[in-house]
Design a protein around this motif. Structure first.
Motif, PDB file in Angstrom:
ATOM      1  N   LYS A 191       0.835  -1.203   0.000  1.00 56.53           N
ATOM      2  CA  LYS A 191       0.000   0.000   0.000  1.00 56.53           C
ATOM      3  C   LYS A 191       0.870   1.254   0.000  1.00 56.53           C
ATOM      4  CE  LYS A 191      -3.553   2.446   2.655  1.00 56.53           C
ATOM      5  NZ  LYS A 191      -4.371   2.459   3.905  1.00 56.53           N
ATOM      6  N   TYR A 192       1.918   1.237   0.815  1.00 58.46           N
ATOM      7  CA  TYR A 192       2.821   2.385   0.907  1.00 58.46           C
ATOM      8  C   TYR A 192       3.449   2.676  -0.451  1.00 58.46           C
ATOM      9  CZ  TYR A 192       6.705   5.288   2.556  1.00 58.46           C
ATOM     10  OH  TYR A 192       7.592   6.310   2.750  1.00 58.46           O
ATOM     11  N   TYR A 193       3.934   1.621  -1.124  1.00 55.29           N
ATOM     12  CA  TYR A 193       4.593   1.837  -2.409  1.00 55.29           C
ATOM     13  C   TYR A 193       3.599   2.303  -3.468  1.00 55.29           C
ATOM     14  CZ  TYR A 193       7.120   1.284  -6.727  1.00 55.29           C
ATOM     15  OH  TYR A 193       7.690   1.528  -7.953  1.00 55.29           O
ATOM     16  N   ALA A 194       2.403   1.744  -3.471  1.00 57.88           N
ATOM     17  CA  ALA A 194       1.404   2.150  -4.469  1.00 57.88           C
ATOM     18  C   ALA A 194       1.097   3.639  -4.341  1.00 57.88           C
ATOM     19  CB  ALA A 194       0.135   1.324  -4.293  1.00 57.88           C
ATOM     20  N   GLU A 195       0.949   4.123  -3.111  1.00 57.55           N
ATOM     21  CA  GLU A 195       0.661   5.548  -2.889  1.00 57.55           C
ATOM     22  C   GLU A 195       1.860   6.411  -3.248  1.00 57.55           C
ATOM     23  OE1 GLU A 195      -0.488   5.624   1.190  1.00 57.55           O
ATOM     24  OE2 GLU A 195      -2.516   4.824   0.805  1.00 57.55           O
ATOM     25  N   LEU A 196       3.051   5.957  -2.868  1.00 54.99           N
ATOM     26  CA  LEU A 196       4.263   6.713  -3.184  1.00 54.99           C
ATOM     27  C   LEU A 196       4.490   6.788  -4.687  1.00 54.99           C
ATOM     28  CD1 LEU A 196       6.987   8.065  -2.553  1.00 54.99           C
ATOM     29  CD2 LEU A 196       7.950   5.769  -2.189  1.00 54.99           C
TER      30      LEU A 196
END
Length: 321
Positions: free
Chosen positions: A65-70
């Motif tokens: 989730k963190y990478y998708a948003e970043l």
């Protein structure tokens, strides 16, 4: 636990024994392990995955989730017509050039993954773009071809350990350390470098590349992966140990942080020259420079073993690693 194979260890139901994993990786077990072993082992060694399997599912959801948003934020910024990050054009060109020279990255989807990965890293870290970052990130794209989020987090964790070497003070300290040791360990090579202008004042470009990008630009991929296996198995396990090493890596520090991966890497660079010195000394200046920029296939485990022998023989930096 000590009788478990690498595959059995990684497939443990409750906890992964990091000390045992380190021993198996340093022994070279990843070289002939199943395809999934290196991605899993690197995540444990780099601290991307928790050794506690009960936390694995929630942690995986978080990092994806963190990478998708970043990645989405980085892509949006890069698409701004009047406020594009300064690295955007240089990054695209560098990835395209890398893809043209490396068969696995001839395909557009592979280049796009590499560009997205570095764009996210540069957006998050605020670090300046350097062309060598493409070669540094590419092995993570290869190892984690099925998971871009894992590739990003593995790269980010590695950079936490080596970011000091990308500062002006860090690169200078590593260069001084390397050249001082080279004069002592391989005097013939040092004289040869001075004669050919390879040991000029400051840090010559070939040495900058060696020190900052962990030989990712110079070694064949098979040698590089085996070397990095040993590198990652040398990292501190705990956040407190990493915090201690990181605290020492400040802009005012004038020596390479004791206990850091960077110390090991300096000695490995010496081991590379030691293993190739006979061939190197027979080359003329231009041939030697090309040789330093494109090394032959070398055994990563043997390089690390030789590096440790050199460190002991030099009797410097007692207790460094």
């Amino acid at each position: 636990m000590t009788s478990l194979s690498l595959t059995e260890l990684l497939d443990s139901e409750c906890t992964v024994d990091l000390e045992h994993l380190t021993n198996l990786v340093q022994r070279g077990d990843l070289t002939h392990a199943p395809q999934h072993a290196r991605p899993d082992a690197w995540k444990y060694l780099l601290g991307v995955s928790s050794k506690h399997k009960s936390r694995e599912l929630s942690r995986n959801r978080h990092i994806h989730k963190y990478y998708a948003e970043l990645s989405s934020r980085a892509a949006t910024d890069a698409a701004q017509p009047h406020a594009r990050p300064s690295y955007a054009t240089h990054l695209k060109r560098a990835v395209r050039d890398y893809g043209a020279a490396h068969a696995p990255y001839h395909q557009p989807h592979a280049q796009q993954m590499l560009e997205r990965l570095l764009r996210a890293y540069l957006h998050e870290s605020g670090a300046p773009f350097q062309p060598g970052l493409v070669e540094l990130a590419a092995p993570f794209c290869s190892v984690y071809a099925a998971s871009e989020a894992d590739a990003y987090h593995a790269l980010a964790e590695l950079m936490r350990h080596v970011e000091w070497g990308h500062s002006f003070a860090g690169l200078k300290a590593m260069s001084v350390m390397f050249m001082t040791l080279l004069r002592h360990v391989l005097p013939e090579v040092y004289v040869y470098f001075e004669h050919n202008g390879f040991a000029c004042d400051g840090s010559p470009p070939w040495l900058n590349s060696w020190l900052q990008f962990l030989l990712a630009r110079e070694l064949p991929i098979e040698s590089l992966l085996a070397l990095w296996d040993c590198y990652f198995a040398s990292l501190p396990f705990s956040e407190s140990a990493l915090a201690t090493a990181t605290a020492k890596a400040t802009a005012t520090l004038t020596t390479v942080p004791p206990g850091s991966l960077l110390v090991l890497h300096v000695f490995v660079c010496l081991a590379v020259l030691e293993s190739c010195q006979e061939e190197l000394l027979e080359l003329d200046g231009e041939e030697a420079l090309r040789f330093l920029q494109r090394m032959p296939r070398l055994d990563g485990r043997q390089l690390v073993a030789a590096a440790r022998d050199i460190r002991v023989a030099c009797a410097v930096g007692k207790g460094v690693w």
